[in-house]
Design an enzyme around this catalytic site. Structure first.
Site, PDB file in Angstrom:
ATOM      1  N   CYS A 106     -29.201  15.580 -35.030  1.00 55.62           N
ATOM      2  CA  CYS A 106     -29.286  16.145 -33.682  1.00 55.62           C
ATOM      3  C   CYS A 106     -28.795  15.062 -32.727  1.00 55.62           C
ATOM      4  O   CYS A 106     -29.329  13.960 -32.720  1.00 55.62           O
ATOM      5  CB  CYS A 106     -30.752  16.496 -33.435  1.00 55.62           C
ATOM      6  SG  CYS A 106     -31.071  17.054 -31.777  1.00 55.62           S
ATOM      7  N   CYS A 127     -36.589  16.514 -27.830  1.00 57.37           N
ATOM      8  CA  CYS A 127     -35.481  16.216 -26.941  1.00 57.37           C
ATOM      9  C   CYS A 127     -35.885  15.337 -25.754  1.00 57.37           C
ATOM     10  O   CYS A 127     -36.749  15.695 -24.975  1.00 57.37           O
ATOM     11  CB  CYS A 127     -34.983  17.582 -26.470  1.00 57.37           C
ATOM     12  SG  CYS A 127     -33.888  17.619 -25.111  1.00 57.37           S
TER      13      CYS A 127
END
Ligand code: SAH
Ligand code: SF4
Length: 345
Positions: free
Chosen positions: A104, A337
């Site tokens: 990611c 995130c």
């Protein structure tokens, strides 16, 4: 000031070399060292004559990102804090699951969009990442994956910090280099997913780039009213713009779109919400990823209770929507995130 050689496309590099009376085939060799092998020292480009190696070192610089912090979660997730050439922090994560090793990666330093549930949203957008900085994250995470798991990365998701479609040009450049079999990393387009909060105009452009990558929309609410409460971008890009843009993406690529949907207790997790979501799944094939909320400091949300989540999923399935719950990974290392960069600052 020397120019960073990795900012040039292949054609630009050939021009740069020719204007210095260096033959074009040398540019192709250098390009291959830079992008297929990430050799960042002209002295190590072994098929170049020494005089050319010195000339290139005098005339160009090669910037890079470096690994700053590595955190390993008990569930196998690895989070990496990278440092950029201008001393900013970005982050990437490797998520191992069965035989998949997914990286990611980040596309911007911070994010301008300030979704209310997102840690990155609390960081002002400092700047866009360059294509080579996006590429470096993949390359370095791949090296780490090989060391830790003895496996190369299998999938790449643009779901780290930032909004990829607000850094359109560099993101598209990075996609081409990752995908390029001859002069890049040769990662299949089907194994790459770009996640967006919904920049309709650029979803349409991306569809027309001829890249066969996957697209995920961070939907998180199925009506404009609700979505506006949690995602500012819905003001300029309401669902009536975003959904047709996704339809266009599907029509052109024939790739199934995925919807990301974080279940927030009492906000978007009712049965009515599930029915509304199902109606947004009718225009083209969609796969819904129900995401468990990853708690962010000072944010008033909670993850949905298990019975609400189960009911939500049941309603979706009864309406023939393909959906799956994604457990939050790497909780012990702030792998959500934007969470690491927030802490190290
Ligand atoms: N800006 C892009 C890509 C980065 S965000 C986008 O919004 O899609 C990547 C994913 O992480 C998005 O689906 C986002 O909604 C999700 N996310 C953000 N904060 C989260 C949190 N606290 N818990 C779980 N997922 C989160
Ligand atoms: Fe930006 Fe995506 Fe986070 Fe929203 S969810 S603030 S768009 S990174």
């Amino acid at each position: 000031m020397k120019v960073n050689i990795r900012e040039y496309s292949k054609e630009e590099l050939i021009q740069q070399f020719e204007s210095r009376k260096i033959p074009g085939f040398r540019a192709k060799q250098v390009y291959q060292w830079l992008w297929s092998h990430r050799v960042l020292d002209f002295g190590k480009m072994s098929n170049l004559p020494n005089t050319l190696q010195s000339q290139l070192s005098d005339q160009f610089s090669i910037e890079e990102i470096t690994v700053d912090i590595i955190q390993r979660s008990q569930d196998g997730t690895i989070k990496v804090g990278f440092q950029t050439f201008d001393q900013e922090a970005i982050e990437g994560v490797i998520i191992p699951k069965d035989d998949r090793y997914t990286a990611c990666i980040s596309s911007q330093i911070g994010c301008s969009l300030a979704c209310t549930f997102c840690a990155t949203g609390f960081l002002a957008r400092k700047r866009n990442l360059f294509a080579w900085e996006i590429y470096d994250q993949v390359y370095l995470l791949d090296e780490l994956s090989k060391l830790d798991f003895e496996q190369s990365l299998t999938n790449i998701v643009y779901m780290g910090m930032g909004e990829p479609l607000l850094n359109y040009d560099e993101v598209v450049k990075s996609l081409r280099i990752l995908n390029d079999e001859k002069e890049g990393l040769g990662i299949g387009a089907k194994r790459i997913t770009v996640s967006t909060s919904g920049v309709a105009r650029n979803i349409i452009r991306l569809a027309d780039e001829g890249l066969k990558i996957n697209l995920a929309l961070s939907l998180h609410a199925s009506s404009n009213d609700k979505r506006l409460e949690i995602m500012d971008i819905n003001k300029s890009n309401p669902l009536e713009l975003v959904i047709p843009a996704l339809k266009h993406f599907y029509d052109v690529t024939k790739n199934k779109i995925s919807y990301e949907y974080i279940l927030l207790s009492g906000v978007n997790d009712s049965e009515e919400d599930a029915r509304e979501l199902a109606t947004l799944c009718q225009d083209f094939p969609v796969y819904v990823n129900i995401i468990e909320y990853n708690p962010v400091d000072d944010v008033p949300y909670h993850k949905s209770k298990k019975e609400h989540r189960d009911k939500f999923l049941e309603v979706l399935r009864s309406l023939k929507v393909q959906a799956k719950v994604r457990r939050s990974r790497g909780k012990d290392i702030d792998a959500g995130c934007g969470q690491l960069a927030n802490k190290v600052k």
